[in-house]
Design a protein around this motif. Structure first.
Motif, short mmCIF file in Angstrom:
data_model
loop_
_atom_site.label_atom_id
_atom_site.label_comp_id
_atom_site.label_asym_id
_atom_site.label_seq_id
_atom_site.Cartn_x
_atom_site.Cartn_y
_atom_site.Cartn_z
N LEU A 193 -22.76 7.62 8.73
CA LEU A 193 -21.99 8.39 9.16
C LEU A 193 -23.31 9.31 9.64
O LEU A 193 -24.85 9.37 9.22
CB LEU A 193 -21.36 9.35 7.75
N PRO A 194 -23.62 10.81 10.39
CA PRO A 194 -24.47 10.81 10.74
C PRO A 194 -25.06 11.90 8.97
O PRO A 194 -24.45 12.17 8.66
CB PRO A 194 -23.91 12.50 11.48
N TYR B 142 -21.77 16.91 15.50
CA TYR B 142 -21.63 16.52 14.62
C TYR B 142 -20.19 18.14 14.40
O TYR B 142 -19.23 18.34 14.12
CB TYR B 142 -22.25 16.97 13.30
N GLN B 143 -21.23 19.00 14.97
CA GLN B 143 -20.86 20.63 15.85
C GLN B 143 -19.46 20.34 16.59
O GLN B 143 -18.27 21.35 16.38
CB GLN B 143 -22.01 21.10 16.28
N VAL C 2 -26.07 14.07 8.73
CA VAL C 2 -26.06 16.02 8.44
C VAL C 2 -24.27 15.87 7.33
O VAL C 2 -24.44 17.31 6.37
CB VAL C 2 -25.57 17.09 9.56
N ALA C 3 -24.37 14.57 7.49
CA ALA C 3 -22.55 14.68 6.87
C ALA C 3 -22.85 14.11 5.46
O ALA C 3 -21.79 14.76 4.46
CB ALA C 3 -21.75 13.47 7.46
N ALA C 4 -23.97 14.20 5.31
CA ALA C 4 -24.47 14.54 3.47
C ALA C 4 -23.34 12.84 2.30
O ALA C 4 -23.38 13.28 1.71
CB ALA C 4 -24.36 14.82 3.14
N GLY C 5 -23.23 11.97 3.54
CA GLY C 5 -21.87 11.55 2.81
C GLY C 5 -20.66 11.34 2.79
O GLY C 5 -19.31 11.03 2.37
N ASN C 6 -19.72 12.61 3.26
CA ASN C 6 -18.56 13.45 3.03
C ASN C 6 -18.50 12.57 4.88
O ASN C 6 -19.22 13.04 5.85
CB ASN C 6 -18.83 14.68 2.86
#
Length: 283
Positions: A87-88, A144-145, A90-94
């Motif tokens: 994952l990116p 991501y945006q 910025v997703a922090a694992g979500n």
């Protein structure tokens, strides 16, 4: 350019905030039949598969995987930490937004981790290549945006034809410094799917409350499909700032607050039979 906005207590952008399949807990067609791949006794046998519809939230995907693999409820969610998802940062694992809607084969070796990796890897291939990456750069965004905008488009658009217009409303509001005021983001925060948003709901203390907070929510709010992603990088040209679905099949977009209020009044007349509500008027 900053644009004066009428008081938030009187404004709602939309009465939608729906998701593609909203029945929480109900796994609608989550086990389907893919192309026959197995040969049993000289005859082709269907291979079981898992269907992830466009617009499902991660929680719905986890429940579907649990059921497809005959696992205890919550097993797939608990497996996130050991799935090794790409994952990116910025997703922090979500993985919200990256559990790509598609049909996935389910075989005897399938595990929650392998199913989640399959979905995320599929999203990664589709999202991190042209035209998505080029579209993100063209609109001064990161991927991501784009996924976050596409997830809102997926939840808010009444039809595929409306997706580009909804995306344009999002862009126009961001560019003019207006809050998005999307019911779909509130629904995500409240873990529900409803068309009825109350004034009290809009005061919710949450980073997903796009009535109170400016800009995009911190994560996607669902898992968008390819058409929503295309709309997010190629919004339909227009100056719209408001939209409301007056009745099924009739979503109206406008740049004029006064015209929008007339559309809202028509929406309210059409829905008067549904009973009293303390919901603020869409705007």
């Amino acid at each position: 350019m900053q644009m004066n906005t009428p008081p938030r207590s009187t404004i709602r952008l939309t009465r939608r905030g729906r998701l593609a399949l909203v029945a929480t807990g109900a796994v609608v067609a989550v086990t389907a039949v893919a192309v026959p791949l197995l040969i049993v006794g000289g005859e082709e046998a269907p291979r079981p598969s898992l269907v992830i519809p466009e617009g499902w939230r991660s929680g719905q995907v986890y429940r579907a995987v649990d059921q497809a693999l005959a696992l205890p409820a919550g097993a797939t969610r608990k497996s996130l930490g050991k799935a090794g998802l790409k994952l990116p940062d910025v997703a922090a694992g979500n993985p919200e937004g990256y559990l790509f809607p598609a049909t996935y084969p389910v075989d005897a070796k399938a595990t929650p981790e392998s199913m989640l990796r399959f979905m995320v890897d599929t999203a990664d291939r589709k999202f991190h290549r042209n035209p998505i990456t080029a579209g993100a750069q063209r609109n001064a965004m990161d991927v991501y945006q784009v996924v976050t905008i596409a997830s809102i488009v997926q939840a808010e658009a009444a039809t595929k034809a409306d997706m580009g217009k909804v995306a344009r409303v999002i862009f126009n509001r961001l560019q003019q410094g207006m809050p998005l005021q999307m019911d779909s983001t509130l629904n995500y925060a409240l873990n529900r799917s409803t068309l009825n948003t109350t004034t009290g709901d809009t005061k919710l203390k949450s980073p997903y409350n796009s009535y109170e907070r400016m800009g995009l929510p911190p994560t996607p709010i669902a898992n968008p499909g390819e058409e929503a992603m295309r709309a997010a990088i190629n919004p339909t040209p227009g100056d719209w700032l408001y939209f409301v679905t007056v009745k099924p099949g009739d979503t109206r977009f406008t740049a004029a607050y006064e015209e929008h209020q007339r559309n809202v009044a028509e929406f309210n007349r059409n829905n008067r039979a549904s009973g009293p509500s303390d919901a603020p008027s869409p705007g």
